[in-house]
Write a protein that holds these residues in place. Structure first.
Motif, PDB file in Angstrom:
ATOM      1  N   TYR A   1       0.236  -0.089  -3.880  1.00 46.94           N
ATOM      2  CA  TYR A   1      -0.825  -0.746  -3.118  1.00 46.94           C
ATOM      3  C   TYR A   1      -0.841  -2.236  -3.426  1.00 46.94           C
ATOM      4  O   TYR A   1      -0.226  -2.702  -4.383  1.00 46.94           O
ATOM      5  CB  TYR A   1      -2.187  -0.102  -3.411  1.00 46.94           C
ATOM      6  CG  TYR A   1      -2.713  -0.352  -4.811  1.00 46.94           C
ATOM      7  CD1 TYR A   1      -2.435   0.536  -5.850  1.00 46.94           C
ATOM      8  CD2 TYR A   1      -3.483  -1.481  -5.087  1.00 46.94           C
ATOM      9  CE1 TYR A   1      -2.918   0.309  -7.123  1.00 46.94           C
ATOM     10  CE2 TYR A   1      -3.971  -1.719  -6.372  1.00 46.94           C
ATOM     11  CZ  TYR A   1      -3.679  -0.829  -7.388  1.00 46.94           C
ATOM     12  OH  TYR A   1      -4.150  -1.062  -8.652  1.00 46.94           O
ATOM     13  N   LYS A   2      -1.531  -2.982  -2.589  1.00 46.36           N
ATOM     14  CA  LYS A   2      -1.569  -4.436  -2.756  1.00 46.36           C
ATOM     15  C   LYS A   2      -3.010  -4.903  -2.916  1.00 46.36           C
ATOM     16  O   LYS A   2      -3.893  -4.488  -2.174  1.00 46.36           O
ATOM     17  CB  LYS A   2      -0.949  -5.104  -1.521  1.00 46.36           C
ATOM     18  CG  LYS A   2      -0.607  -6.573  -1.735  1.00 46.36           C
ATOM     19  CD  LYS A   2       0.274  -7.082  -0.597  1.00 46.36           C
ATOM     20  CE  LYS A   2       0.745  -8.503  -0.854  1.00 46.36           C
ATOM     21  NZ  LYS A   2       1.586  -8.997   0.257  1.00 46.36           N
TER      22      LYS A   2
ATOM     23  N   GLY B   1      -9.105  -8.318  -2.352  1.00 45.12           N
ATOM     24  CA  GLY B   1      -9.552  -6.935  -2.190  1.00 45.12           C
ATOM     25  C   GLY B   1      -8.354  -6.031  -1.987  1.00 45.12           C
ATOM     26  O   GLY B   1      -7.201  -6.494  -1.920  1.00 45.12           O
ATOM     27  N   LEU B   2      -8.651  -4.744  -1.880  1.00 46.07           N
ATOM     28  CA  LEU B   2      -7.607  -3.772  -1.607  1.00 46.07           C
ATOM     29  C   LEU B   2      -7.143  -3.983  -0.164  1.00 46.07           C
ATOM     30  O   LEU B   2      -7.965  -4.036   0.747  1.00 46.07           O
ATOM     31  CB  LEU B   2      -8.211  -2.375  -1.800  1.00 46.07           C
ATOM     32  CG  LEU B   2      -7.301  -1.204  -2.104  1.00 46.07           C
ATOM     33  CD1 LEU B   2      -6.402  -1.475  -3.287  1.00 46.07           C
ATOM     34  CD2 LEU B   2      -8.160   0.035  -2.368  1.00 46.07           C
ATOM     35  N   SER B   3      -5.858  -4.106   0.035  1.00 47.20           N
ATOM     36  CA  SER B   3      -5.312  -4.351   1.366  1.00 47.20           C
ATOM     37  C   SER B   3      -5.768  -3.260   2.350  1.00 47.20           C
ATOM     38  O   SER B   3      -5.816  -2.074   1.994  1.00 47.20           O
ATOM     39  CB  SER B   3      -3.788  -4.393   1.285  1.00 47.20           C
ATOM     40  OG  SER B   3      -3.254  -4.779   2.516  1.00 47.20           O
ATOM     41  N   THR B   4      -6.092  -3.672   3.561  1.00 44.08           N
ATOM     42  CA  THR B   4      -6.780  -2.821   4.544  1.00 44.08           C
ATOM     43  C   THR B   4      -6.270  -1.381   4.652  1.00 44.08           C
ATOM     44  O   THR B   4      -7.057  -0.443   4.673  1.00 44.08           O
ATOM     45  CB  THR B   4      -6.673  -3.461   5.943  1.00 44.08           C
ATOM     46  OG1 THR B   4      -6.843  -4.854   5.799  1.00 44.08           O
ATOM     47  CG2 THR B   4      -7.702  -2.889   6.890  1.00 44.08           C
TER      48      THR B   4
ATOM     49  N   ASP C   1       0.446   1.108   5.869  1.00 42.49           N
ATOM     50  CA  ASP C   1       1.208   0.732   7.056  1.00 42.49           C
ATOM     51  C   ASP C   1       1.791  -0.665   6.897  1.00 42.49           C
ATOM     52  O   ASP C   1       2.950  -0.919   7.189  1.00 42.49           O
ATOM     53  CB  ASP C   1       0.274   0.779   8.273  1.00 42.49           C
ATOM     54  CG  ASP C   1       0.947   0.277   9.528  1.00 42.49           C
ATOM     55  OD1 ASP C   1       1.858   0.984  10.008  1.00 42.49           O
ATOM     56  OD2 ASP C   1       0.605  -0.811   9.998  1.00 42.49           O
ATOM     57  N   SER C   2       0.948  -1.614   6.462  1.00 42.10           N
ATOM     58  CA  SER C   2       1.406  -2.988   6.268  1.00 42.10           C
ATOM     59  C   SER C   2       0.359  -3.675   5.413  1.00 42.10           C
ATOM     60  O   SER C   2      -0.758  -3.199   5.285  1.00 42.10           O
ATOM     61  CB  SER C   2       1.541  -3.708   7.613  1.00 42.10           C
ATOM     62  OG  SER C   2       0.297  -3.676   8.291  1.00 42.10           O
ATOM     63  N   SER C   3       0.726  -4.813   4.845  1.00 40.33           N
ATOM     64  CA  SER C   3      -0.250  -5.528   4.028  1.00 40.33           C
ATOM     65  C   SER C   3      -1.123  -6.387   4.922  1.00 40.33           C
ATOM     66  O   SER C   3      -0.696  -6.823   5.995  1.00 40.33           O
ATOM     67  CB  SER C   3       0.453  -6.411   3.003  1.00 40.33           C
ATOM     68  OG  SER C   3       1.171  -7.432   3.659  1.00 40.33           O
TER      69      SER C   3
ATOM     70  N   THR D   1      -4.961  -8.171  -2.564  1.00 44.93           N
ATOM     71  CA  THR D   1      -4.662  -9.483  -1.986  1.00 44.93           C
ATOM     72  C   THR D   1      -5.836 -10.052  -1.208  1.00 44.93           C
ATOM     73  O   THR D   1      -6.910  -9.468  -1.177  1.00 44.93           O
ATOM     74  CB  THR D   1      -3.396  -9.378  -1.098  1.00 44.93           C
ATOM     75  OG1 THR D   1      -3.010 -10.684  -0.710  1.00 44.93           O
ATOM     76  CG2 THR D   1      -3.661  -8.529   0.132  1.00 44.93           C
ATOM     77  N   ARG D   2      -5.600 -11.188  -0.589  1.00 40.12           N
ATOM     78  CA  ARG D   2      -6.693 -11.893   0.096  1.00 40.12           C
ATOM     79  C   ARG D   2      -6.754 -11.478   1.569  1.00 40.12           C
ATOM     80  O   ARG D   2      -5.733 -11.184   2.184  1.00 40.12           O
ATOM     81  CB  ARG D   2      -6.446 -13.402   0.022  1.00 40.12           C
ATOM     82  CG  ARG D   2      -6.301 -13.890  -1.397  1.00 40.12           C
ATOM     83  CD  ARG D   2      -5.744 -15.289  -1.457  1.00 40.12           C
ATOM     84  NE  ARG D   2      -4.392 -15.375  -0.936  1.00 40.12           N
ATOM     85  CZ  ARG D   2      -3.618 -16.443  -1.076  1.00 40.12           C
ATOM     86  NH1 ARG D   2      -4.062 -17.504  -1.714  1.00 40.12           N
ATOM     87  NH2 ARG D   2      -2.392 -16.477  -0.574  1.00 40.12           N
ATOM     88  N   ASP D   3      -7.955 -11.498   2.072  1.00 38.73           N
ATOM     89  CA  ASP D   3      -8.160 -11.088   3.457  1.00 38.73           C
ATOM     90  C   ASP D   3      -7.984 -12.295   4.386  1.00 38.73           C
ATOM     91  O   ASP D   3      -8.743 -13.263   4.297  1.00 38.73           O
ATOM     92  CB  ASP D   3      -9.581 -10.521   3.603  1.00 38.73           C
ATOM     93  CG  ASP D   3      -9.820  -9.932   4.979  1.00 38.73           C
ATOM     94  OD1 ASP D   3      -8.969 -10.153   5.876  1.00 38.73           O
ATOM     95  OD2 ASP D   3     -10.847  -9.266   5.163  1.00 38.73           O
ATOM     96  N   PRO D   4      -6.978 -12.242   5.280  1.00 42.93           N
ATOM     97  CA  PRO D   4      -6.753 -13.407   6.151  1.00 42.93           C
ATOM     98  C   PRO D   4      -7.909 -13.690   7.107  1.00 42.93           C
ATOM     99  O   PRO D   4      -8.037 -14.799   7.611  1.00 42.93           O
ATOM    100  CB  PRO D   4      -5.485 -13.044   6.924  1.00 42.93           C
ATOM    101  CG  PRO D   4      -5.309 -11.594   6.733  1.00 42.93           C
ATOM    102  CD  PRO D   4      -6.022 -11.184   5.496  1.00 42.93           C
ATOM    103  N   GLU D   5      -8.770 -12.692   7.312  1.00 43.42           N
ATOM    104  CA  GLU D   5      -9.921 -12.944   8.181  1.00 43.42           C
ATOM    105  C   GLU D   5     -10.867 -13.966   7.565  1.00 43.42           C
ATOM    106  O   GLU D   5     -11.673 -14.572   8.248  1.00 43.42           O
ATOM    107  CB  GLU D   5     -10.676 -11.642   8.474  1.00 43.42           C
ATOM    108  CG  GLU D   5     -10.023 -10.859   9.578  1.00 43.42           C
ATOM    109  CD  GLU D   5     -10.835  -9.648  10.001  1.00 43.42           C
ATOM    110  OE1 GLU D   5     -12.036  -9.631   9.738  1.00 43.42           O
ATOM    111  OE2 GLU D   5     -10.232  -8.731  10.570  1.00 43.42           O
TER     112      GLU D   5
END
Lengths: 258, 433
Positions: A7-8, A32-35, A119-121, A10-14
């Motif tokens: 798991y990743k 946070g935990l990647s979506t 599915d993707s980060s 990381t930062r939320d691009p939103e």
């Protein structure tokens, strides 16, 4: 059986904003935990519950991925333990480098039968790490996975393919990237979060992992925003709804939208 | 008496805002086992605050608060502004004494609350963000724990710090739904601007800050006011308007806010800025009347949840009262735990300590303020009258000059205000504030 969920954290691009010169301001984005990773954890957790497997979370990345807060957020979703590689040098690591580090962690854990990813980060969204990781390990990679059943060496995997679905049987270890809606992630409850604080966390030293250096150096040298389309700004303003609909139809036809 | 089942924690605190964090921190420092549950994914993500914190109380809890905590600017300039459509009259109060010792600072809760929560964690409290407490568990008249989803956790004492709406306090019957005239709605935005621009526009140096309070046309005459506070590299701007008056005058709060942002005397401060945050929240304005029952068997209520907010017209306070209530609660809860008696009678020491402290005293001092601030004239006629008097003094239209008193009488004669109202409001104001 040992199942690893990569798991990743990381930062939320939103929460990021793009400056006019194309650079990105991440200063307001919280990690946070990647979506999609909770989906992967849930798929793996269900399989672990059926098979009695050990469920191990693995994350590698920049400073912060191994903080108690980050580890508890992942552990609260049902992992038995977590292994992290937290190193400032991984802040700008590319997909292949991250996959290479992940592969070494999985070898370090040993006897892993299955790796499940999201599915993707949420920050990069390139969907490459699971495939490169599988390549590093010499295992098959399967994307868009919707279901996993069976046991080690006899996995039955459902996946989406363009225009339909397939069911696969896999005889050995594999890397599976779950589809975005493969399972509905559970929201951790108070008891889950209490338990999470007591589960083991192992921090590995990047230098001790002997990750082979990348043979080429990749550097981002330019960034730009997508070209902004100029809007027509056409306003249909009439009291009569029927006339407004007519005008809208005409306008859409003229624009070639209909 | 305590409950027969050995609970999971000594104390469970609901809500990681200022009241909740400070209570949890102090109890953890006493060596109690403390769980701090927060509905937001991160402390500070669900609340909304104007942003001025009177900081002395916080310094009693955290001696290095001003150097260690993420505070923005020290308020040394208070700008009180009657704003009309085309005129404005202000009192510009600047004082070096406000800087040393520091009296008030601007804060951004998205930064401050995570810092407070980290302090709680350092002190040994367990923080659980992303968990919404559905209800408190009760046995007879006693609160014994909390329930969230399918999970139940028990504690000797539950601290309700769940904010202005406090569903917890309402749920157990400690508080009634507040009447509409005790409630206001706040709309706030954070607008980013370069540090230098802010310092130039507000004539500030270093970490000095300004707090602008505005009444009048900024709320289109609706009871309430506007505020504009300087942070390091952003401005906090907002309005707070009374719900009952908003309904009576058939206005929409977001329209009023837009009007304020675009007002000719406000817009220049914001020019070139970029909006970073925008939010809306209920504000308690009932003053002392809103502080109901705040203690029961196994539970105390602190901060906004206890109705501890004060609007005196000049100062708007909530965060410092939250700190004060947290200090009183932590002392009383600690003593009750030592006595192994967390009944209502023992926990009542919280209320006594609260009303012996600056929090209770100030709530009593300003008990008449909410009623006074309901005076409609405050929000329209007074500002216009002030501007008319000054216009008479400054407008040299080649007519012979008159003494200011005469000008003022003339302006009053043209104003819808009556001299008796002026006297009445003057006396009421002097008594209330």
């Amino acid at each position: 059986m040992k199942i690893v969920v990569a798991y990743k954290w990381t930062r939320d691009p939103e929460e990021a904003s793009a400056r006019p010169d194309g650079t990105v301001d991440w200063s307001r984005a919280k990690p946070g935990l990647s979506t999609y990773d909770p989906v992967a954890i849930e798929v793996a957790r269900q399989l672990a519950a059926e098979t009695g497997a050990e469920l191990i979370g693995v994350t590698v990345g920049d400073k912060g991925v191994g903080t108690p807060l980050a580890c508890k957020a992942a552990l609260g979703r049902g992992l038995d333990r977590v292994v992290t590689v937290e190193d400032g040098s991984l802040a700008d690591a590319g997909r292949s480098e991250l996959a290479a580090v992940l592969a070494e962690v999985i070898k370090h854990i040993g006897d892993v039968d299955l790796v499940v990813t999201g599915d993707s980060s949420m920050d990069v969204a390139a969907k490459m790490v699971p495939t490169v990781l599988a390549g590093e390990l010499g295992w098959p990679a399967v994307a868009e996975v919707t279901s996993v059943t069976g046991k080690a060496g006899e996995l039955r995997v459902g996946r989406e393919i363009p225009g339909g679905a397939q069911v696969l049987e896999i005889s050995g270890p594999a890397v599976l990237a779950t589809s975005a809606d493969a399972a509905a992630p559970r929201v951790p409850g108070m008891k889950d979060l209490l338990a999470a604080g007591k589960k083991p966390v192992e921090h590995l030293d990047l230098a001790a992992l002997k990750v082979s250096p990348q043979n080429a150096v990749m550097t981002v040298t330019g960034r730009s925003l997508p070209e902004r389309k100029v809007r027509k700004g056409q306003l249909i303003d009439t009291a009569d709804p029927a006339q407004a609909a007519d005008e809208l139809l005409t306008a859409l036809r003229q624009a070639g939208a209909l | 008496m305590t409950e027969p089942v050995e609970p999971d924690f000594d104390v469970i605190v609901i809500g990681a805002g200022i009241a909740g964090c400070v209570t949890a921190y102090q109890l953890a420092q006493q060596g109690r086992s403390v769980l701090l549950v927060e509905r937001g994914e991160e402390p500070g993500s669900k609340n909304l605050s104007g942003g001025v914190l009177y900081s002395r109380g916080m310094e009693q809890v955290f001696p290095d608060f001003l150097t260690e905590a993420p505070v923005e600017r020290r308020i040394t300039r208070n700008y009180i502004n009657f704003i009309n459509g085309d005129s404005s009259v202000a009192v510009d109060y600047r004082d070096a004494r406000l800087a040393e010792p520091v009296n008030a600072v601007t804060v951004l809760r998205a930064k401050l609350d995570p810092w407070l929560a980290a302090k709680c964690e350092e002190a040994g409290a367990l923080i659980m963000p992303g968990v919404r407490v559905d209800r408190v568990l009760t046995e007879g008249t006693r609160v014994v724990g909390v329930q969230a989803g399918d999970d139940e956790l028990r504690a000797h004492v539950v601290v309700a710090a769940d904010g202005v709406n406090s569903f917890i306090a309402q749920d157990v019957g400690l508080r009634k739904k507040p009447p509409q005239h005790h409630l206001a709605v706040g709309v706030k935005a954070v607008v980013s601007l370069p540090r230098k621009t802010i310092e130039d526009r507000f004539t500030l140096t270093g970490d000095e800050g300004a707090a602008v309070a505005a009444v009048g046309d900024c709320t289109e005459g609706v009871g309430g006011g506007g505020f504009l506070y300087t942070n390091i590299d952003s401005l906090s701007i907002g309005i707070v308007v009374r719900l009952d008056d908003l309904t009576a005058k058939k206005k929409v709060v977001t329209d009023i806010f837009d009007h304020f942002l675009e007002h000719r005397f406000i817009a220049p401060y914001l020019e070139g800025g970029e909006m970073l945050e925008y939010g809306c929240h209920l504000v308690a304005e009932g003053g002392l009347d809103m502080v109901g029952d705040i203690v029961m068997d196994g539970m105390v209520v602190v901060g906004d949840a206890a109705g501890l907010t004060l609007n005196t017209g000049l100062t708007v306070r909530g965060m410092d009262l939250a700190v004060g209530s947290a200090v009183a609660a932590a002392e009383a809860v600690g003593a009750a735990l030592d006595q192994k008696n967390t009944s209502r009678a023992t926990l009542a020491a919280y209320r006594e300590k609260l009303f012996a402290s600056y929090v209770g005293k100030d709530m009593e001092t300003y008990a008449k303020a909410p009623h006074f601030l309901e005076t409609d004239r405050m929000y329209k006629e007074y500002g216009e009258l002030l501007a008319d008097v000054l216009y008479g003094a400054f407008n040299h239209d080649l007519k012979p000059r008159e003494h200011l008193v005469k000008v003022a009488r003339g302006s009053l004669a043209h104003s819808p205000l009556k001299i008796m109202q002026l006297v009445k409001d003057g006396i009421a104001g002097a008594r209330a504030l």
